[in-house]
Scaffold this active site. Structure first.
Site, PDB file in Angstrom:
ATOM      1  N   TYR A   1     -33.743 -13.807 -25.485  1.00  0.00           N
ATOM      2  CA  TYR A   1     -34.325 -12.535 -25.056  1.00  0.00           C
ATOM      3  C   TYR A   1     -34.724 -12.561 -23.583  1.00  0.00           C
ATOM      4  O   TYR A   1     -34.924 -11.510 -22.968  1.00  0.00           O
ATOM      5  CB  TYR A   1     -35.566 -12.182 -25.889  1.00  0.00           C
ATOM      6  CG  TYR A   1     -35.342 -12.108 -27.375  1.00  0.00           C
ATOM      7  CD1 TYR A   1     -34.055 -12.070 -27.925  1.00  0.00           C
ATOM      8  CD2 TYR A   1     -36.421 -12.084 -28.254  1.00  0.00           C
ATOM      9  CE1 TYR A   1     -33.869 -12.020 -29.298  1.00  0.00           C
ATOM     10  CE2 TYR A   1     -36.241 -12.021 -29.629  1.00  0.00           C
ATOM     11  CZ  TYR A   1     -34.958 -11.998 -30.139  1.00  0.00           C
ATOM     12  OH  TYR A   1     -34.790 -11.956 -31.503  1.00  0.00           O
TER      13      TYR A   1
ATOM     14  N   HIS B   1     -31.358 -19.969 -33.942  1.00  0.00           N
ATOM     15  CA  HIS B   1     -31.136 -18.531 -33.872  1.00  0.00           C
ATOM     16  C   HIS B   1     -29.950 -18.052 -34.717  1.00  0.00           C
ATOM     17  O   HIS B   1     -29.977 -16.964 -35.287  1.00  0.00           O
ATOM     18  CB  HIS B   1     -30.932 -18.110 -32.415  1.00  0.00           C
ATOM     19  CG  HIS B   1     -31.305 -16.690 -32.140  1.00  0.00           C
ATOM     20  ND1 HIS B   1     -31.809 -16.267 -30.936  1.00  0.00           N
ATOM     21  CD2 HIS B   1     -31.256 -15.577 -32.910  1.00  0.00           C
ATOM     22  CE1 HIS B   1     -32.056 -14.966 -30.986  1.00  0.00           C
ATOM     23  NE2 HIS B   1     -31.718 -14.529 -32.167  1.00  0.00           N
TER      24      HIS B   1
END
Length: 282
Positions: free
Chosen positions: A55, A113
């Site tokens: 992010y 992730h």
């Protein structure tokens, strides 16, 4: 029990640590506003931030904790090993990089992730996570977007001496993507299941059932969806950069969906609104 939940409610992980039941997601939150909106969330009472290396805003969201006048230990902070960093050496480096970026000594949770990089990548990343947990660099560990076949592979590795345990599994989950098989697999092993995209990126607000329930409970469609997640025993991670919506997403503890309405919202559909690495064959 569900009706007694509050924004301060937590659930205990296998690691022994407590995770707040409602998180604040910062996916795609630009760096120029990430600190400001995270402060907004913290001031409203959120104590759980779901970030990730991918992010690009680890630095900003951690800075927000101090700016909000809170101690680092007051907030449950998550990051994730990026998909391209899967593998022991690269994951180890990614963890160190995230600690530096976030200017913190530890994370409360680090997840893999996505299950990309093949078996060596996945298991290498897990080895790095186990070592990081033992070293106090993260208090809990887990996975995100792993399919059943990936989970079985990891469990076999853990049982054969790989070590660690899956504290958390994070997935896109909502009434149009319930992932009953994955949630059942994780819960049988004591893992907590987090739900990202719990409000389906606002793509379902015109659904008749949501409109009906929103009117019935005097709430918004978004609030009905978040409440559904909570009553399904999930840890939802709604995301917004709009102060009024950040507040709206937290205003879900003064009502409870009737069990019949929880069931009415359930579907057998498989309709992701985001990526879906669970189906990766690699």
């Amino acid at each position: 029990m569900a009706g007694k939940l509050t924004l301060q409610s937590t659930v205990k992980l296998l690691s022994g640590n407590e995770i707040p039941l409602l998180g604040y997601g910062v996916y795609k939150t630009p760096t120029d506003v990430a600190e400001e909106v995270t402060v907004e969330a913290l001031n409203l009472g959120y104590r759980h931030i779901d970030s990730a290396s991918m992010y690009g805003n680890e630095k900003e969201v951690t800075a927000a904790i101090a700016k909000a006048g809170l101690a680092r230990s007051d907030v449950f902070l998550t990051t994730k090993i990026p998909p391209k960093a899967n593998g022991y050496e690269s994951a180890t480096k990614a963890i160190e990089d995230s600690l530096k970026q976030a200017n913190t000594d530890y994370f409360d949770l680090i997840l893999i992730h996505a299950p990309f990089g093949g078996k060596p990548g996945r298991l290498g990343s897990w080895k790095a996570l186990v070592e990081a947990q033992k070293a106090g660099k993260t208090r809990s560990i887990g996975v995100s977007n792993f399919g059943i076949h990936h989970l079985n592979e990891l469990e076999e590795y853990i049982k054969s001496g790989g070590g660690g345990q899956i504290d958390v599994g994070q997935y896109e989950i909502h009434p149009w993507l319930a992932r009953k098989d994955i949630t059942e697999w994780l819960r049988k092993r004591g893992a907590v299941v987090q739900a990202y995209c719990p409000i389906v990126r606002n793509q379902r607000s015109d659904e008749p059932i949501l409109k009906e329930l929103a009117e019935k409970y005097g709430k918004t469609a978004t609030q009905v969806l978040i409440r559904w997640s909570l009553q399904k025993g999930l840890v939802p991670l709604p995301k917004s950069v709009t102060p009024s919506r950040i507040k709206e997403n937290a205003d879900v503890f003064d009502f409870e969906l009737e069990e019949e309405d929880v069931k009415r919202l359930e579907t057998d559909k498989y309709e992701p609104c985001a990526w879906d690495p669970t189906v990766s064959e690699d």
